[in-house]
Design a protein around this motif. Structure first.
Motif, PDB file in Angstrom:
ATOM      1  N   ILE A 219       0.704  -1.218   0.076  1.00  0.00           N
ATOM      2  CA  ILE A 219      -0.109   0.150  -0.120  1.00  0.00           C
ATOM      3  C   ILE A 219       1.284   0.934  -0.234  1.00  0.00           C
ATOM      4  CG2 ILE A 219      -1.999   1.028   1.351  1.00  0.00           C
ATOM      5  CD1 ILE A 219      -2.728  -1.298   2.074  1.00  0.00           C
TER       6      ILE A 219
ATOM      7  N   GLN B  55      -2.545   6.334  -2.607  1.00  0.00           N
ATOM      8  CA  GLN B  55      -3.544   5.306  -2.264  1.00  0.00           C
ATOM      9  C   GLN B  55      -4.276   5.406  -1.265  1.00  0.00           C
ATOM     10  OE1 GLN B  55      -1.990   0.743  -2.510  1.00  0.00           O
ATOM     11  NE2 GLN B  55      -3.800   0.332  -3.192  1.00  0.00           N
TER      12      GLN B  55
ATOM     13  N   LEU C 180      -9.261  -1.732   1.094  1.00  0.00           N
ATOM     14  CA  LEU C 180      -7.463  -2.374   0.513  1.00  0.00           C
ATOM     15  C   LEU C 180      -7.923  -3.853   0.698  1.00  0.00           C
ATOM     16  CD1 LEU C 180      -5.669   0.788   2.014  1.00  0.00           C
ATOM     17  CD2 LEU C 180      -6.238  -0.064  -0.095  1.00  0.00           C
TER      18      LEU C 180
ATOM     19  N   GLU D 295      -4.650  -6.630   1.202  1.00  0.00           N
ATOM     20  CA  GLU D 295      -3.749  -5.547   1.286  1.00  0.00           C
ATOM     21  C   GLU D 295      -3.735  -5.399   2.288  1.00  0.00           C
ATOM     22  OE1 GLU D 295      -1.521  -3.098  -2.040  1.00  0.00           O
ATOM     23  OE2 GLU D 295      -3.524  -3.160  -2.533  1.00  0.00           O
TER      24      GLU D 295
END
Length: 156
Positions: A2, A6, A60, A63
């Protein structure tokens, strides 16, 4: 993996739905910790922090599994990090540490872009008088040139 960009994009997407909330800071540490600070003129509710955390978890997915996620409000006694914090505290007592390290206390009077004005009281001797009197003096600062500015709690 990540990225900070983002996370920032997702946080800003959520903030657009919430209106007056704004992003203060995102910190991503080497030990896989993500700390997000948000703020609002009327304060931040724990429910909103939980909602943002759930939103990020949904977006997300797996992740995020390797990361520790912390969503909270900007600390009340912490230095300002973004211009909106200055705007929200117009009329409040603040403490500014200027570039030389000198502390100036007063009322945050005005914010214009990256410049802000603090009204302080200083002792001055009026012309023809022997004793000093306190007078209001406006001092202008640049957010980019001060070491810190923070809200001062007043218990009076």
């Amino acid at each position: 993996m990540i990225t900070k960009e983002q996370v920032k994009t997702l946080v800003e997407e959520w903030l657009q739905q919430k209106g007056d909330y704004f992003l203060v800071d995102i910190e991503m540490s080497d030990d896989d910790r993500i700390v997000i600070e948000i703020d609002h003129a009327d304060g931040v509710w724990i429910e909103d922090c939980a909602e943002l955390s759930r939103f990020l978890q949904e977006q997300l997915g797996d992740e995020l599994g390797d990361y520790e996620l912390e969503v909270g409000s900007a600390g009340l006694g912490q230095p300002f990090k973004v211009a909106q914090q200055y705007v929200n505290h117009i009329g409040d007592n603040v403490e500014v540490v200027d570039a030389s390290g000198k502390k100036i206390s007063g009322v945050l009077k005005q914010v214009d872009g990256r410049l802000f004005t603090v009204s302080t009281q200083e002792k001055q001797i009026p012309e023809g008088k022997k004793r000093p009197v306190k007078v209001d003096v406006d001092k202008q600062f640049s957010m980019d040139e001060v070491k810190s500015t923070k809200y001062v709690l007043n218990f009076k």
